[in-house]
Design a protein around this motif. Structure first.
Motif, PDB file in Angstrom:
ATOM      1  N   ILE A 145       0.834  -1.206   0.000  1.00 47.53           N
ATOM      2  CA  ILE A 145       0.000   0.000   0.000  1.00 47.53           C
ATOM      3  C   ILE A 145       0.871   1.258   0.000  1.00 47.53           C
ATOM      4  O   ILE A 145       0.539   2.256  -0.656  1.00 47.53           O
ATOM      5  CB  ILE A 145      -0.940  -0.017   1.220  1.00 47.53           C
ATOM      6  CG1 ILE A 145      -1.957  -1.152   1.079  1.00 47.53           C
ATOM      7  CG2 ILE A 145      -1.656   1.316   1.374  1.00 47.53           C
ATOM      8  CD1 ILE A 145      -2.875  -1.307   2.278  1.00 47.53           C
ATOM      9  N   SER A 146       1.987   1.225   0.698  1.00 42.50           N
ATOM     10  CA  SER A 146       2.851   2.417   0.772  1.00 42.50           C
ATOM     11  C   SER A 146       3.374   2.815  -0.600  1.00 42.50           C
ATOM     12  O   SER A 146       3.613   3.996  -0.853  1.00 42.50           O
ATOM     13  CB  SER A 146       4.016   2.160   1.726  1.00 42.50           C
ATOM     14  OG  SER A 146       4.932   1.223   1.177  1.00 42.50           O
ATOM     15  N   ARG A 147       3.543   1.845  -1.505  1.00 38.89           N
ATOM     16  CA  ARG A 147       4.054   2.170  -2.836  1.00 38.89           C
ATOM     17  C   ARG A 147       3.070   3.035  -3.622  1.00 38.89           C
ATOM     18  O   ARG A 147       3.461   3.746  -4.548  1.00 38.89           O
ATOM     19  CB  ARG A 147       4.338   0.875  -3.612  1.00 38.89           C
ATOM     20  CG  ARG A 147       5.486   0.046  -3.056  1.00 38.89           C
ATOM     21  CD  ARG A 147       5.929  -1.007  -4.046  1.00 38.89           C
ATOM     22  NE  ARG A 147       7.006  -1.838  -3.502  1.00 38.89           N
ATOM     23  CZ  ARG A 147       6.832  -3.052  -3.012  1.00 38.89           C
ATOM     24  NH1 ARG A 147       5.616  -3.600  -3.003  1.00 38.89           N
ATOM     25  NH2 ARG A 147       7.843  -3.740  -2.536  1.00 38.89           N
ATOM     26  N   GLN A 148       1.811   2.995  -3.263  1.00 42.71           N
ATOM     27  CA  GLN A 148       0.809   3.798  -3.966  1.00 42.71           C
ATOM     28  C   GLN A 148       0.935   5.289  -3.652  1.00 42.71           C
ATOM     29  O   GLN A 148       0.339   6.116  -4.330  1.00 42.71           O
ATOM     30  CB  GLN A 148      -0.599   3.322  -3.581  1.00 42.71           C
ATOM     31  CG  GLN A 148      -0.864   1.846  -3.855  1.00 42.71           C
ATOM     32  CD  GLN A 148      -2.208   1.402  -3.302  1.00 42.71           C
ATOM     33  OE1 GLN A 148      -3.085   2.219  -2.996  1.00 42.71           O
ATOM     34  NE2 GLN A 148      -2.383   0.090  -3.162  1.00 42.71           N
ATOM     35  N   TYR A 149       1.710   5.625  -2.614  1.00 39.42           N
ATOM     36  CA  TYR A 149       1.787   7.014  -2.163  1.00 39.42           C
ATOM     37  C   TYR A 149       3.195   7.587  -2.276  1.00 39.42           C
ATOM     38  O   TYR A 149       3.515   8.583  -1.634  1.00 39.42           O
ATOM     39  CB  TYR A 149       1.309   7.103  -0.712  1.00 39.42           C
ATOM     40  CG  TYR A 149      -0.121   6.667  -0.523  1.00 39.42           C
ATOM     41  CD1 TYR A 149      -1.172   7.565  -0.722  1.00 39.42           C
ATOM     42  CD2 TYR A 149      -0.429   5.355  -0.182  1.00 39.42           C
ATOM     43  CE1 TYR A 149      -2.491   7.164  -0.574  1.00 39.42           C
ATOM     44  CE2 TYR A 149      -1.745   4.951  -0.024  1.00 39.42           C
ATOM     45  CZ  TYR A 149      -2.767   5.849  -0.224  1.00 39.42           C
ATOM     46  OH  TYR A 149      -4.064   5.454  -0.077  1.00 39.42           O
ATOM     47  N   GLN A 182       9.543   6.463   1.782  1.00 43.74           N
ATOM     48  CA  GLN A 182       8.721   5.261   1.892  1.00 43.74           C
ATOM     49  C   GLN A 182       8.815   4.654   3.280  1.00 43.74           C
ATOM     50  O   GLN A 182       7.848   4.087   3.782  1.00 43.74           O
ATOM     51  CB  GLN A 182       9.138   4.224   0.841  1.00 43.74           C
ATOM     52  CG  GLN A 182       8.207   3.010   0.809  1.00 43.74           C
ATOM     53  CD  GLN A 182       8.592   1.974  -0.214  1.00 43.74           C
ATOM     54  OE1 GLN A 182       9.665   2.065  -0.817  1.00 43.74           O
ATOM     55  NE2 GLN A 182       7.743   0.985  -0.426  1.00 43.74           N
ATOM     56  N   LYS A 186      -4.527   2.740   5.187  1.00 43.31           N
ATOM     57  CA  LYS A 186      -4.624   3.927   4.335  1.00 43.31           C
ATOM     58  C   LYS A 186      -4.964   5.167   5.156  1.00 43.31           C
ATOM     59  O   LYS A 186      -4.471   6.264   4.863  1.00 43.31           O
ATOM     60  CB  LYS A 186      -5.683   3.707   3.247  1.00 43.31           C
ATOM     61  CG  LYS A 186      -5.251   2.737   2.157  1.00 43.31           C
ATOM     62  CD  LYS A 186      -6.266   2.703   1.030  1.00 43.31           C
ATOM     63  CE  LYS A 186      -5.773   1.833  -0.125  1.00 43.31           C
ATOM     64  NZ  LYS A 186      -6.751   1.821  -1.249  1.00 43.31           N
ATOM     65  N   HIS A 216      -2.773   8.434   4.983  1.00 44.08           N
ATOM     66  CA  HIS A 216      -3.406   9.687   4.546  1.00 44.08           C
ATOM     67  C   HIS A 216      -3.158  10.797   5.560  1.00 44.08           C
ATOM     68  O   HIS A 216      -2.808  11.926   5.198  1.00 44.08           O
ATOM     69  CB  HIS A 216      -4.908   9.476   4.361  1.00 44.08           C
ATOM     70  CG  HIS A 216      -5.260   8.697   3.147  1.00 44.08           C
ATOM     71  ND1 HIS A 216      -6.566   8.458   2.762  1.00 44.08           N
ATOM     72  CD2 HIS A 216      -4.489   8.088   2.209  1.00 44.08           C
ATOM     73  CE1 HIS A 216      -6.564   7.746   1.654  1.00 44.08           C
ATOM     74  NE2 HIS A 216      -5.329   7.508   1.307  1.00 44.08           N
ATOM     75  N   ALA A 250      -5.273  12.250  -7.902  1.00 43.36           N
ATOM     76  CA  ALA A 250      -5.240  11.092  -8.794  1.00 43.36           C
ATOM     77  C   ALA A 250      -5.809  11.440 -10.161  1.00 43.36           C
ATOM     78  O   ALA A 250      -5.270  11.040 -11.205  1.00 43.36           O
ATOM     79  CB  ALA A 250      -6.007   9.937  -8.162  1.00 43.36           C
ATOM     80  N   ASP A 294       4.499  13.831 -11.592  1.00 44.27           N
ATOM     81  CA  ASP A 294       3.476  13.884 -10.551  1.00 44.27           C
ATOM     82  C   ASP A 294       3.357  15.280  -9.964  1.00 44.27           C
ATOM     83  O   ASP A 294       2.257  15.819  -9.817  1.00 44.27           O
ATOM     84  CB  ASP A 294       3.819  12.888  -9.432  1.00 44.27           C
ATOM     85  CG  ASP A 294       3.511  11.458  -9.853  1.00 44.27           C
ATOM     86  OD1 ASP A 294       2.814  11.302 -10.867  1.00 44.27           O
ATOM     87  OD2 ASP A 294       3.969  10.528  -9.178  1.00 44.27           O
TER      88      ASP A 294
END
Length: 319
Positions: free
Chosen positions: A83-87, A94, A129, A133, A160, A171
């Motif tokens: 999940i951390s890779r999504q942010y 990281q 999450k 967040h 997103a 990004d």
């Protein structure tokens, strides 16, 4: 299970403190720089079967079995890494994202009810999450960009969508690049929010932190920063004391200094500098005072100069 030596977080013991009852489990914390080793280690921890997971959850829920809780946490650390890779696009380390996600994982284990028929992996995603967040919103800007639940949801969804609309930009550039009117309308429809909310959040995201304190310049000259004109000098202690001193000198001090002059000098100084005519103009002229005292205008000027010199000395002594 007690022999397993895997870090609960890749950085510090802050995550362990989130659930003090687990502090007695055999978990070691590797050095901060070994993130790859940490990820490799958690990926080698076997996942629990559905029956094993339910059994561990029941033992933790009913008996507060620390070893059972540790198994639940350790077997799901790889989920936090995924999940951390999504942010990673938010510019935050990281390792920090994983640490915050691990805090959420422990909170999920603490509240997990195995009798609901849901696997821990599905239940824990929300808690992981949520912690990530919150960490991003606290650290992405010096000033918190979103405070309400609706603003937080809009922040992540809008970011997103902007990355999708600005696919040819990085990004960070995608976040800063403004949406067109048509894109704003499309985003508002997609997220089911008002276009005004989209514009406000986009403005917040496009902004950047401003250094309030002045930074040293290469040539040694003073650099004016926002703090120079944002600060209210009226309540600054030195300015308050100076204002009080000026007020004291302008009232008591001048009265004391005038008392040191003879009557004619006092009359000339008062008429020239301390009186205002009915039409709002300045005091008497040299010629008017010369006619009053029966001397020349030059003589009035000389008396005035000498009187002002005495006044300055008297004010200095009074101060």
């Amino acid at each position: 299970m007690a022999a397993t030596s895997v870090a609960l977080t890749p950085t510090s013991s802050a995550a362990v403190a989130a659930l003090p009852a687990w502090s007695s489990t055999s978990l070691t914390l590797p050095p901060l720089g070994h993130l790859d080793a940490y990820i490799s280690a958690v990926n080698r921890i076997p996942m629990l079967s559905a029956e094993e997971e339910r059994e561990c959850a029941r033992r933790w829920q009913r008996e507060h079995d620390l070893e059972a809780a540790g198994k639940l946490v350790l077997s799901h650390l790889r989920l936090v890494v995924a999940i951390s890779r999504q942010y990673l696009g938010y510019g935050l380390p990281q390792a920090d994202l994983i640490q915050e996600g691990n805090v959420g994982l422990m909170k999920a284990v603490k509240r997990f009810d195995p009798e609901q028929g849901v696997r821990l992996v599905s239940y824990a995603v929300h808690w992981i999450k949520a912690e990530i967040h919150e960490f991003i919103l606290r650290n992405w800007r010096m000033v918190k960009i979103a405070t309400t639940k609706a603003q937080r949801k809009l922040f992540f969804n809008l970011r997103a969508l902007k990355r999708g609309l600005k696919a040819d930009a990085s990004d960070e550039d995608a976040v800063r690049e403004r949406l067109s009117e048509a894109e704003i309308e499309a985003v508002a429809r997609e997220l089911n929010v008002r276009r005004e909310d989209v514009i406000e959040m986009e403005t917040r995201m496009a902004g950047s932190d401003v250094v309030l304190d002045p930074l040293p310049s290469d040539d040694g000259e003073e650099v004016h920063a926002p703090i120079a004109y944002l600060a209210d000098q009226r309540t600054e202690p030195t300015a308050v004391l100076e204002a009080r001193e000026r007020e004291r000198l302008s009232s008591e001090g001048i009265e004391h200094a005038l008392a040191q002059l003879d009557e004619r000098s006092r009359r000339i100084v008062t008429a020239r500098w301390l009186q205002v005519n009915d039409d709002g103009t300045g005091g008497a002229t040299l010629h008017e005072l010369a006619a009053e005292f029966g001397v020349s205008a030059e003589r009035i000027r000389q008396i005035e100069a000498a009187a002002l010199k005495k006044l300055r000395k008297a004010l200095e002594a009074y101060a």
